[in-house]
Design a protein around this motif. Structure first.
Motif, short mmCIF file in Angstrom:
data_model
loop_
_atom_site.label_atom_id
_atom_site.label_comp_id
_atom_site.label_asym_id
_atom_site.label_seq_id
_atom_site.Cartn_x
_atom_site.Cartn_y
_atom_site.Cartn_z
N LEU A 160 -3.32 4.12 7.35
CA LEU A 160 -2.30 5.00 6.27
C LEU A 160 -2.87 6.37 5.81
CD1 LEU A 160 -0.44 2.19 4.46
CD2 LEU A 160 0.52 3.67 6.48
N SER A 161 -4.24 6.40 5.72
CA SER A 161 -4.79 7.66 5.36
C SER A 161 -5.41 8.60 6.24
CB SER A 161 -6.20 7.00 4.44
OG SER A 161 -7.05 6.56 5.35
N LYS A 162 -5.18 8.11 7.40
CA LYS A 162 -5.45 9.11 8.53
C LYS A 162 -4.65 10.47 8.47
CE LYS A 162 -5.27 6.34 12.19
NZ LYS A 162 -5.33 5.82 13.41
N ALA A 163 -5.36 11.68 8.68
CA ALA A 163 -4.54 12.81 8.71
C ALA A 163 -3.88 13.05 9.95
CB ALA A 163 -5.65 14.14 8.27
N GLU A 213 -5.65 0.81 4.94
CA GLU A 213 -6.46 1.86 4.31
C GLU A 213 -6.69 2.94 5.42
OE1 GLU A 213 -7.60 4.40 1.53
OE2 GLU A 213 -6.86 2.39 1.20
N ARG A 231 0.72 -1.24 0.12
CA ARG A 231 0.11 0.15 -0.02
C ARG A 231 0.92 1.10 -0.08
NH1 ARG A 231 -5.68 0.71 -0.16
NH2 ARG A 231 -5.51 -1.42 0.64
N GLN A 232 0.68 2.05 -0.95
CA GLN A 232 1.31 3.38 -0.93
C GLN A 232 0.92 4.38 0.08
OE1 GLN A 232 3.89 3.19 -2.66
NE2 GLN A 232 3.63 2.79 -4.91
N HIS A 233 1.73 5.17 0.64
CA HIS A 233 1.14 6.42 1.53
C HIS A 233 2.01 7.46 1.18
CE1 HIS A 233 5.00 6.25 3.84
NE2 HIS A 233 4.97 4.90 3.82
N SER A 241 7.64 5.38 0.81
CA SER A 241 6.46 5.65 0.29
C SER A 241 5.44 4.58 0.22
CB SER A 241 6.56 6.34 -1.13
OG SER A 241 7.27 5.25 -1.90
N ARG A 271 2.59 4.37 12.81
CA ARG A 271 1.25 4.03 12.48
C ARG A 271 1.16 2.47 12.31
NH1 ARG A 271 -2.20 8.43 9.33
NH2 ARG A 271 -1.52 10.34 10.44
#
Length: 98
Positions: free
Chosen positions: A95-98, A92, A8-10, A64, A20
């Motif tokens: 890694l997508s949390k702001a 998801e 998974r990209q981040h 990344s 995280r």
């Protein structure tokens, strides 16, 4: 063994991605009884007992991307699709949390 591989990209800093990933490992430690440890940029884990008994794997944190590899024992092979789906959901969310 049934192997699950997810990449998974981040867009996080590597340090934040490692933080995280560790938070996620701590959650799995509590829920599934896994043991985990850092080995450089890898989290290595195994499950000596409980629902995930016999499962092993690693989480590789890169600048990344995060890569997860899980080896399920024979008794959990039938649950591969469900486990893969849950791991994707968790990655998801983490890694997508702001």
């Amino acid at each position: 063994m049934a192997t699950i591989e997810i990449r998974r990209q981040h867009a996080l800093t590597k340090d934040e991605a490692k933080k995280r990933a560790e938070d996620l490992a701590r959650g799995m430690e509590d829920k599934l009884g896994i043991r985990w440890r850092w080995d450089g940029d890898l989290i290595r884990f195994d499950a000596p007992g409980g629902a995930a008994k016999g499962t092993t794997g690693l989480v590789r944190v890169e600048a990344s991307a995060v890569q997860v590899e899980i080896d399920l024992p024979f008794l959990l092979k039938a649950m591969k699709g469900m486990v893969e789906s849950k791991v994707n959901e968790k990655l998801e969310a983490v890694l997508s949390k702001a």
